[in-house]
Design a protein around this motif. Structure first.
Motif, PDB file in Angstrom:
ATOM      1  N   TRP A  92       0.812  -1.212   0.000  1.00  0.00           N
ATOM      2  CA  TRP A  92       0.000   0.000   0.000  1.00  0.00           C
ATOM      3  C   TRP A  92       0.847   1.265   0.000  1.00  0.00           C
ATOM      4  CZ3 TRP A  92      -4.161  -1.417   4.264  1.00  0.00           C
ATOM      5  CH2 TRP A  92      -4.960  -2.458   3.762  1.00  0.00           C
ATOM      6  N   PHE A  93       2.029   1.200   0.573  1.00  0.00           N
ATOM      7  CA  PHE A  93       2.899   2.369   0.689  1.00  0.00           C
ATOM      8  C   PHE A  93       4.311   2.011   0.234  1.00  0.00           C
ATOM      9  CE2 PHE A  93      -0.420   3.008   3.869  1.00  0.00           C
ATOM     10  CZ  PHE A  93      -0.793   4.332   3.641  1.00  0.00           C
ATOM     11  N   PRO A  94       5.099   3.005  -0.167  1.00  0.00           N
ATOM     12  CA  PRO A  94       6.495   2.746  -0.532  1.00  0.00           C
ATOM     13  C   PRO A  94       7.279   2.265   0.685  1.00  0.00           C
ATOM     14  CG  PRO A  94       5.770   4.915  -1.282  1.00  0.00           C
ATOM     15  CD  PRO A  94       4.724   4.420  -0.346  1.00  0.00           C
ATOM     16  N   SER A  95       8.293   1.462   0.445  1.00  0.00           N
ATOM     17  CA  SER A  95       9.097   0.926   1.542  1.00  0.00           C
ATOM     18  C   SER A  95      10.210   1.868   1.969  1.00  0.00           C
ATOM     19  CB  SER A  95       9.715  -0.420   1.139  1.00  0.00           C
ATOM     20  OG  SER A  95      10.551  -0.259   0.004  1.00  0.00           O
ATOM     21  N   GLY A  96      10.458   2.909   1.191  1.00  0.00           N
ATOM     22  CA  GLY A  96      11.520   3.843   1.538  1.00  0.00           C
ATOM     23  C   GLY A  96      11.537   5.045   0.627  1.00  0.00           C
ATOM     24  N   GLY A  97      12.428   5.970   0.920  1.00  0.00           N
ATOM     25  CA  GLY A  97      12.553   7.177   0.123  1.00  0.00           C
ATOM     26  C   GLY A  97      11.618   8.268   0.598  1.00  0.00           C
ATOM     27  N   ALA A  98      11.826   9.475   0.055  1.00  0.00           N
ATOM     28  CA  ALA A  98      11.029  10.632   0.470  1.00  0.00           C
ATOM     29  C   ALA A  98      10.074  11.109  -0.609  1.00  0.00           C
ATOM     30  CB  ALA A  98      11.946  11.788   0.887  1.00  0.00           C
ATOM     31  N   HIS A 132       4.935   8.964   0.658  1.00  0.00           N
ATOM     32  CA  HIS A 132       6.141   8.264   1.102  1.00  0.00           C
ATOM     33  C   HIS A 132       6.356   8.388   2.613  1.00  0.00           C
ATOM     34  CE1 HIS A 132       7.283   7.826  -3.124  1.00  0.00           C
ATOM     35  NE2 HIS A 132       8.285   7.065  -2.728  1.00  0.00           N
ATOM     36  N   LEU A 133       5.947   9.515   3.188  1.00  0.00           N
ATOM     37  CA  LEU A 133       6.240   9.764   4.600  1.00  0.00           C
ATOM     38  C   LEU A 133       5.127   9.309   5.540  1.00  0.00           C
ATOM     39  CD1 LEU A 133       7.888  13.320   4.435  1.00  0.00           C
ATOM     40  CD2 LEU A 133       9.021  11.098   4.588  1.00  0.00           C
ATOM     41  N   THR A 134       4.056   8.744   4.998  1.00  0.00           N
ATOM     42  CA  THR A 134       2.944   8.313   5.850  1.00  0.00           C
ATOM     43  C   THR A 134       3.372   7.244   6.847  1.00  0.00           C
ATOM     44  OG1 THR A 134       1.281   8.850   4.174  1.00  0.00           O
ATOM     45  CG2 THR A 134       0.657   7.268   5.884  1.00  0.00           C
ATOM     46  N   LEU A 135       3.987   6.168   6.361  1.00  0.00           N
ATOM     47  CA  LEU A 135       4.424   5.100   7.273  1.00  0.00           C
ATOM     48  C   LEU A 135       5.481   5.591   8.265  1.00  0.00           C
ATOM     49  CD1 LEU A 135       4.558   1.822   5.136  1.00  0.00           C
ATOM     50  CD2 LEU A 135       2.809   2.584   6.745  1.00  0.00           C
ATOM     51  N   PRO A 136       6.504   6.319   7.821  1.00  0.00           N
ATOM     52  CA  PRO A 136       7.460   6.856   8.796  1.00  0.00           C
ATOM     53  C   PRO A 136       6.803   7.741   9.852  1.00  0.00           C
ATOM     54  CG  PRO A 136       8.359   7.027   6.589  1.00  0.00           C
ATOM     55  CD  PRO A 136       6.947   6.578   6.438  1.00  0.00           C
ATOM     56  N   ALA A 137       5.816   8.552   9.446  1.00  0.00           N
ATOM     57  CA  ALA A 137       5.143   9.431  10.407  1.00  0.00           C
ATOM     58  C   ALA A 137       4.374   8.629  11.447  1.00  0.00           C
ATOM     59  CB  ALA A 137       4.205  10.390   9.672  1.00  0.00           C
ATOM     60  N   VAL A 138       3.688   7.576  11.003  1.00  0.00           N
ATOM     61  CA  VAL A 138       2.940   6.724  11.938  1.00  0.00           C
ATOM     62  C   VAL A 138       3.899   5.998  12.883  1.00  0.00           C
ATOM     63  CG1 VAL A 138       1.405   4.731  12.134  1.00  0.00           C
ATOM     64  CG2 VAL A 138       1.001   6.448  10.358  1.00  0.00           C
ATOM     65  N   ALA A 139       4.998   5.481  12.338  1.00  0.00           N
ATOM     66  CA  ALA A 139       5.988   4.800  13.176  1.00  0.00           C
ATOM     67  C   ALA A 139       6.572   5.759  14.215  1.00  0.00           C
ATOM     68  CB  ALA A 139       7.111   4.230  12.296  1.00  0.00           C
ATOM     69  N   LEU A 140       6.792   6.985  13.807  1.00  0.00           N
ATOM     70  CA  LEU A 140       7.343   7.999  14.705  1.00  0.00           C
ATOM     71  C   LEU A 140       6.331   8.408  15.764  1.00  0.00           C
ATOM     72  CD1 LEU A 140       9.954   9.639  15.024  1.00  0.00           C
ATOM     73  CD2 LEU A 140       8.994  11.351  13.483  1.00  0.00           C
ATOM     74  N   ALA A 141       5.050   8.359  15.401  1.00  0.00           N
ATOM     75  CA  ALA A 141       4.004   8.865  16.291  1.00  0.00           C
ATOM     76  C   ALA A 141       3.484   7.829  17.275  1.00  0.00           C
ATOM     77  CB  ALA A 141       2.837   9.393  15.454  1.00  0.00           C
ATOM     78  N   LEU A 142       3.628   6.546  16.983  1.00  0.00           N
ATOM     79  CA  LEU A 142       2.936   5.500  17.743  1.00  0.00           C
ATOM     80  C   LEU A 142       3.212   5.575  19.241  1.00  0.00           C
ATOM     81  CD1 LEU A 142       1.076   3.064  17.482  1.00  0.00           C
ATOM     82  CD2 LEU A 142       3.112   1.615  17.245  1.00  0.00           C
ATOM     83  N   TYR A 143       4.463   5.603  19.629  1.00  0.00           N
ATOM     84  CA  TYR A 143       4.815   5.663  21.059  1.00  0.00           C
ATOM     85  C   TYR A 143       4.232   6.912  21.711  1.00  0.00           C
ATOM     86  CZ  TYR A 143       7.725   6.899  25.073  1.00  0.00           C
ATOM     87  OH  TYR A 143       8.161   7.312  26.312  1.00  0.00           O
ATOM     88  N   LEU A 144       4.322   8.044  21.023  1.00  0.00           N
ATOM     89  CA  LEU A 144       3.887   9.314  21.597  1.00  0.00           C
ATOM     90  C   LEU A 144       2.368   9.430  21.658  1.00  0.00           C
ATOM     91  CD1 LEU A 144       6.556  11.541  19.852  1.00  0.00           C
ATOM     92  CD2 LEU A 144       6.462  10.908  22.267  1.00  0.00           C
TER      93      LEU A 144
END
Length: 319
Positions: A163-169, A179-191
């Motif tokens: 569903w989403f790219p595995s890397g890159g911007a 491209h940044l959706t998955l990184p943003a969710v990963a960054l946000a989960l703990y917080l």
């Protein structure tokens, strides 16, 4: 405390802190094993003249105090030096990569605020089974480090489902957001878990306060009680936590950017540390410190607006 007095005091504190941080940032790299010269030589043997030429080019043979003062003077003029790894100005590297990191942090912060506040408010107001479900979900979120979340999300939504790219911007604003959706969710989960729990606790405390009981006894609709007397009075605590949230995002973005090969300053910092690229590491570290201080300043300025009981500088001060 007047706004002008507070601003002058905080400006002096920030200047002093940045000066100390600049000294620590500059000196810390020289305590690590290895040197830029050994990286540039890539393990090859070299004549003393070649090593001396490298040390002279990057001023590595100057006394520490001379190097620090020269570097600090250049930084004050916006010159962070020349990257040893990329052989280009550090300022140019930062200009190319910083927007990506800022966009990632902004997206993650939006997810944290929207989802964290919603879950915390939902748990406090509904209680019962809903509260228990939120506590379980936030416990899982808080217990999942950003790097682990990045690997899990990447494996499921990028590799398995596609569903989403595995890397890159990405290129262009739409492609970057995708491209940044998955990184943003990963960054946000703990917080998300942390902010939801803080919001829940603050609202539960407000719900038990005397003025809420009085408002209910006067027949004020429950929605207005929650909005005006409970949620609003909880915002001071939530906003203070928000400063910690942004600071954590600045640190955790290094791991997430590396996992997704985003190409922001977080990944650049990781690569530069590995290759002993002193100028780049020093510049990024100093920028992170400055951003951290700016976030705390904004929180201090906003606190009296969301909670009239507080005054400028009241957080951590009795002035």
């Amino acid at each position: 405390m007047t706004f002008m007095r507070f601003a002058v005091r905080r400006a002096a504190e920030m200047a002093a802190t940045l000066l100390v941080a600049s000294f620590v940032v500059f000196g810390a790299m020289y305590l690590a094993p290895g040197s830029p010269a050994s990286f540039l030589l890539s393990g090859r043997s070299a004549s003393p003249e070649a090593v001396a030429a490298i040390n002279s080019q990057y001023h590595l043979d100057d006394p520490f105090a001379v190097r620090y003062l020269a570097w600090l003077g250049d930084v004050l003029q916006g010159d962070f030096g020349r990257s040893i790894t990329y052989r280009t100005d550090v300022s140019r590297l930062l200009a190319d990569r910083l927007p990506t990191t800022l966009l990632l942090i902004t997206m993650a912060l939006a997810v944290v605020v929207l989802v964290g506040l919603f879950l915390g408010r939902l748990a406090a107001v509904r209680g019962g089974l809903t509260d228990s479900a939120v506590l379980v979900a936030t416990t899982f979120a808080v217990g999942t480090p950003s790097f682990v979340a990045a690997v899990l999300l990447q494996g499921l939504f990028a590799v398995r489902l596609g569903w989403f790219p595995s890397g890159g911007a990405g290129d262009g604003i739409g492609d970057k957001l995708w491209h940044l959706t998955l990184p943003a969710v990963a960054l946000a989960l703990y917080l998300i878990g942390m902010l939801a729990r803080v919001t829940r606790s603050a609202m539960l405390e407000a719900l038990g306060s005397e003025h809420v009981t009085v408002a209910r006894s006067r027949g004020v609709p429950e929605r207005q009680v929650i909005r005006r007397h409970v949620f609003r009075n909880s915002l001071g605590t939530v906003l203070t936590t928000g400063g910690l949230v942004v600071s954590t995002l600045l640190v955790c973005t290094i791991l997430v950017e590396t996992a997704f090969s985003v190409g922001g300053i977080g990944q650049l910092l990781e690569l530069s540390t590995t290759t002993k690229d002193f100028p780049t590491v020093q510049a990024i570290s100093l920028i992170i410190v400055a951003l951290f201080m700016a976030v705390n300043l904004v929180v201090d300025l906003l606190l009296p607006l969301v909670d009239p009981r507080l005054t400028l500088g009241s957080r951590g001060s009795t002035a």
